[in-house]
Motif scaffolding. Structure first.
Motif, PDB file in Angstrom:
ATOM      1  N   ASP A   1       0.834  -1.211   0.000  1.00 21.30           N
ATOM      2  CA  ASP A   1       0.000   0.000   0.000  1.00 21.30           C
ATOM      3  C   ASP A   1       0.863   1.254   0.000  1.00 21.30           C
ATOM      4  N   ARG A   2       1.989   1.230   0.714  1.00 19.63           N
ATOM      5  CA  ARG A   2       2.862   2.407   0.769  1.00 19.63           C
ATOM      6  C   ARG A   2       3.662   2.590  -0.520  1.00 19.63           C
ATOM      7  N   GLU A   3       4.211   1.479  -1.017  1.00 19.96           N
ATOM      8  CA  GLU A   3       5.109   1.568  -2.167  1.00 19.96           C
ATOM      9  C   GLU A   3       4.367   1.692  -3.495  1.00 19.96           C
ATOM     10  N   LYS A   4       3.164   1.085  -3.556  1.00 18.38           N
ATOM     11  CA  LYS A   4       2.386   1.083  -4.796  1.00 18.38           C
ATOM     12  C   LYS A   4       3.248   0.685  -6.008  1.00 18.38           C
ATOM     13  N   PRO A   5       3.821  -0.513  -5.970  1.00 21.48           N
ATOM     14  CA  PRO A   5       4.731  -0.936  -7.052  1.00 21.48           C
ATOM     15  C   PRO A   5       4.002  -1.144  -8.370  1.00 21.48           C
ATOM     16  N   ARG A   6       4.679  -0.776  -9.456  1.00 25.75           N
ATOM     17  CA  ARG A   6       4.100  -1.061 -10.775  1.00 25.75           C
ATOM     18  C   ARG A   6       4.125  -2.564 -11.031  1.00 25.75           C
ATOM     19  N   GLN A   7       5.257  -3.183 -10.721  1.00 31.43           N
ATOM     20  CA  GLN A   7       5.378  -4.631 -10.797  1.00 31.43           C
ATOM     21  C   GLN A   7       6.274  -5.095  -9.658  1.00 31.43           C
ATOM     22  N   CYS A   8       5.818  -6.111  -8.960  1.00 28.42           N
ATOM     23  CA  CYS A   8       6.498  -6.537  -7.741  1.00 28.42           C
ATOM     24  C   CYS A   8       6.719  -8.047  -7.754  1.00 28.42           C
ATOM     25  N   LEU A   9       7.904  -8.458  -7.354  1.00 26.91           N
ATOM     26  CA  LEU A   9       8.253  -9.867  -7.238  1.00 26.91           C
ATOM     27  C   LEU A   9       8.465 -10.181  -5.762  1.00 26.91           C
ATOM     28  N   ILE A  10       7.683 -11.121  -5.230  1.00 23.56           N
ATOM     29  CA  ILE A  10       7.765 -11.487  -3.812  1.00 23.56           C
ATOM     30  C   ILE A  10       8.360 -12.883  -3.693  1.00 23.56           C
TER      31      ILE A  10
ATOM     32  N   ARG B   1      10.919   1.155   8.422  1.00 22.55           N
ATOM     33  CA  ARG B   1       9.762   0.895   9.290  1.00 22.55           C
ATOM     34  C   ARG B   1       8.495   1.418   8.607  1.00 22.55           C
ATOM     35  N   ILE B   2       7.365   0.830   8.978  1.00 23.42           N
ATOM     36  CA  ILE B   2       6.074   1.338   8.535  1.00 23.42           C
ATOM     37  C   ILE B   2       5.500   2.178   9.664  1.00 23.42           C
TER      38      ILE B   2
END
Length: 283
Positions: free
Chosen positions: A106-115, A237-238
């Motif tokens: 929610d904070r980063e709002k990645p366009r594309q993310c690999l977990i 930290r969040i």
């Protein structure tokens, strides 16, 4: 190939070169018996080339058994990580990892993310939970049929899939230039895999973000990673979210002798030629 060999419609007696690519991946998904059956059919007088991103014990056993006086060529660059990748870690308790993940996304709002996760079953469990809260999520690992993996990768390349959960082995074929974020949901046990993971972002000179979730008990392992990449990883930290419960620690007053059963203090490790505090002291 094994079917042809068993029916006698193929022979390997004239083979001069054997090439095993992605050897660690093939061993991880259970192809070792098949590989060994094929190698036993090949002439002893041959050249064997084995390519592998990592060299775990399973690879070493294969090398010792089927190669004669092998030469090891390491293509690892002197600079282990890309400067344009913003690396950070967040300390978190195991039972708060999922809540932390949703807040990071929610904070980063990645366009594309690999977990990245360590186990296939964990990948499936995370997918089931995350797909209820985030759109465009998919999971890929070695237990999925090849056709399904190809379909998922096509969706990821076309950006229809925004968040891809993967294991280390399944991610080997991922070559997508638009990945903006890599999240280590599970810190990799093999330090080399950390480098391979974060290298999925920041491609072709672009900026990238790599965030690692680290439990308080994994402090020593994080320090080992920092030593390997010759770089201190920033703590993150969040805001407003307590990701972990601080452990109680007794600081002995100056001048007080240590207890008889107190273990000796671990030596400080060096990064950039300087003595630094270990991760566990940076909490």
């Amino acid at each position: 190939m094994l079917d042809h060999l068993s029916r006698g419609s193929m022979t390997l007696q004239h083979v001069r070169y054997v090439v095993l690519d992605e050897a660690d991946r093939m061993l991880d998904i259970g192809f070792r018996p098949d590989i060994e059956r094929i190698l036993r059919r090949c002439p002893e007088e041959r050249q064997t080339l084995l390519m592998s991103a990592t060299v775990p014990d399973t690879i070493k056993r294969l090398v010792n058994r089927y190669m004669v006086d092998p030469t090891h060529l390491s293509l690892t660059p002197n600079v282990m990580t890309v400067d344009k990748i913003r690396q950070s870690f967040i300390t978190v308790d195991d039972d708060k990892k999922f809540d932390l993940l949703t807040k990071v996304i929610d904070r980063e709002k990645p366009r594309q993310c690999l977990i990245f996760v360590e186990r296939k079953r964990w990948a499936d469990n995370l997918y089931k939970k995350l797909t209820k809260q985030v759109r465009g999520v998919a999971v890929i690992h070695g237990d999925l049929p090849q056709s399904q993996r190809e379909k998922i990768m096509a969706g990821f390349r076309s950006a229809k899939v925004h968040v891809l959960i993967a294991t280390d082995v399944a991610s080997r074929g991922i070559d997508v230039t638009g990945i903006t974020h890599v999240i280590n949901y599970d810190l990799p046990m093999d330090i080399e895999n950390y480098v391979h993971r974060i290298g999925r972002t920041g491609r072709i000179g672009k900026d990238g973000v790599a965030i690692s979730f680290v439990t308080p008990e994994q402090g020593g392992h994080l320090t080992d990673i920092e030593m390997t990449i010759n770089r201190l990883i920033d703590e993150d930290r969040i805001e407003g979210f307590d990701a972990y419960t601080p452990r109680k620690r007794y600081d002995r007053p100056a001048g007080e002798a240590p207890a008889a059963d107190e273990p000796p203090a671990a030596p400080k490790k060096a990064v950039f030629g300087k003595r630094v505090k270990k991760y566990s002291d940076r909490l």
